[in-house]
Scaffold this active site. Sequence first.
Site, short mmCIF file in Angstrom:
data_model
loop_
_atom_site.label_atom_id
_atom_site.label_comp_id
_atom_site.label_asym_id
_atom_site.label_seq_id
_atom_site.Cartn_x
_atom_site.Cartn_y
_atom_site.Cartn_z
N ASN A 7 -68.86 75.29 -31.09
CA ASN A 7 -68.03 76.49 -31.08
C ASN A 7 -68.73 77.51 -31.97
O ASN A 7 -68.68 77.42 -33.19
CB ASN A 7 -66.64 76.14 -31.61
CG ASN A 7 -65.69 77.32 -31.57
OD1 ASN A 7 -66.10 78.45 -31.30
ND2 ASN A 7 -64.43 77.07 -31.84
N ARG A 94 -67.73 76.02 -26.31
CA ARG A 94 -66.54 76.84 -26.14
C ARG A 94 -66.99 78.27 -25.82
O ARG A 94 -67.81 78.83 -26.55
CB ARG A 94 -65.72 76.86 -27.42
CG ARG A 94 -64.52 77.75 -27.29
CD ARG A 94 -63.93 78.10 -28.60
NE ARG A 94 -62.75 78.91 -28.39
CZ ARG A 94 -62.26 79.74 -29.28
NH1 ARG A 94 -62.83 79.87 -30.45
NH2 ARG A 94 -61.19 80.46 -29.02
N HIS A 183 -56.59 80.53 -25.27
CA HIS A 183 -56.14 79.20 -25.72
C HIS A 183 -55.97 78.24 -24.55
O HIS A 183 -55.25 77.25 -24.65
CB HIS A 183 -54.76 79.25 -26.44
CG HIS A 183 -54.75 79.95 -27.75
ND1 HIS A 183 -53.71 80.76 -28.14
CD2 HIS A 183 -55.64 79.97 -28.77
CE1 HIS A 183 -53.96 81.24 -29.35
NE2 HIS A 183 -55.13 80.78 -29.75
N ARG A 244 -52.30 89.55 -36.18
CA ARG A 244 -52.20 90.38 -34.97
C ARG A 244 -50.75 90.72 -34.67
O ARG A 244 -49.87 89.87 -34.79
CB ARG A 244 -52.79 89.65 -33.75
CG ARG A 244 -54.27 89.41 -33.86
CD ARG A 244 -54.80 88.83 -32.54
NE ARG A 244 -56.00 88.06 -32.80
CZ ARG A 244 -56.21 86.83 -32.34
NH1 ARG A 244 -55.31 86.23 -31.60
NH2 ARG A 244 -57.33 86.22 -32.63
N GLU A 387 -58.92 70.66 -29.52
CA GLU A 387 -59.73 71.47 -28.61
C GLU A 387 -61.14 70.88 -28.45
O GLU A 387 -61.72 70.96 -27.37
CB GLU A 387 -59.77 72.92 -29.09
CG GLU A 387 -58.42 73.58 -28.84
CD GLU A 387 -58.32 75.02 -29.32
OE1 GLU A 387 -57.91 75.22 -30.47
OE2 GLU A 387 -58.63 75.91 -28.55
#
Length: 400
Positions: A7, A94, A183, A244, A387
């Site tokens: 990643n 990823r 996601h 956010r 993940e």
Amino acid sequence: MKILVINSGSSSLKYQLLDMESESVMVSGLVERIGEEKGELTNKAFPGTDRQKVTELDQPIPDHNAAMRLAIDLICGGDDTICSLDEITAIGHRVVHGGEDFHKSTVIDADVINAIEANVPLAPLHNPANLTGIKVAVELFPGVPQVAVFDTAFHQTIPPHAYMYALPYELYEKDRVRRYGFHGTSHKFVAGEMAAILGKELSETNMVTVHLGNGGSITAVENGKSVDTTMGLTPLEGLVMGTRSGDVDPAIHTFLARNKGMTIDEIDAMLNKESGLKGLCGMNDMRDIHKAIEEGDERAKIALGVQTYRNRKYIAAYMGVLGRVDAIVFTAGIGENDDIVRSRSLEGLSLFGVKVDEKVNAQRAKKPLKISTDDSAVAVWVIPTNEELAIARETKNILQ
Ligand code: ADP
């Protein structure tokens, strides 16, 4: 079969080597501050076992190539070699944005690299960093198959009525402005785990998956497929996140530009980095917020209220979208650990027959936990996401 998962961020590189026979982690590592005066690397061999060995390095790491070489040395070099280079069967990467080009994970070749590049305007911070990781890995592992696993791919089944913005149609046709969702790897992973627990085929299962980490999104999964999700063209839309804003009136941009003379870049930075929980109360970690609430901090209380109310609205909306719901699944940092957020996000859903067992909900488990009562019309579960394992499984499946 051993799979290396990568990643790659703009100044970081996360990696994990998994033995796919046992699906166990052989090595996990994080390189940070790449390109800065001093880089940092933490490498954990056989994490969580009695063979665990942690190596920390503190030295300049000029670029991703140097970062990956350091990692390879720790995995495949030295006296206590964990595995030899040629034992690494495949590498899974990823990739944040696959646009409309990728509906599933894909073996990387020149065309795939070009397509990821073509999607850079949709993810200007993430896709270039992901591409750097891919290019370095291709260089350092020649001949080893590499697979791209996209955050957006799971959501490519979302129908037009849910992905279109009501904007002039040319913006979609010419610039591919639409909702994509993110996601996806995590939502797909927990949906798969949930279906297995329920003893059902994923393709027969309806659920609402609630991923609440530093970033957060909720997905409506119908017959195993994503049919709507809260994030949009970018990961800014939807829930109230660490920094956010999530949904705001789009006219706020105009208001801020006209009345406060803010530029587009300033507004963008504010909405992504200075808003959400941090904007509301100055803290973006839910643990700090709970502590502050206990100490009587009013704004922390408001922040928790705004965040959980938004979650609740979307969970209810997606239950309406799905009609029949087999399970609601909470996952990621907050979703897995925060019983208060879970409980408040489910308030009022008794209309749908949702009943939470607060005693069980208060428990902390590192494995799947059912937090609804036995007579709840909809099962509510906490399922840890993973993940890296999801990317490794995707990589294995694609190659088989
Ligand atoms: P990321 O989106 O960065 O992958 P994670 O899924 O790791 O995020 O979630 C990180 C967030 O999870 C933290 O910012 C924190 O708010 C929250 N978190 C982690 N542990 C706990 C806990 N025990 N209780 C409440 N919140 C937690």
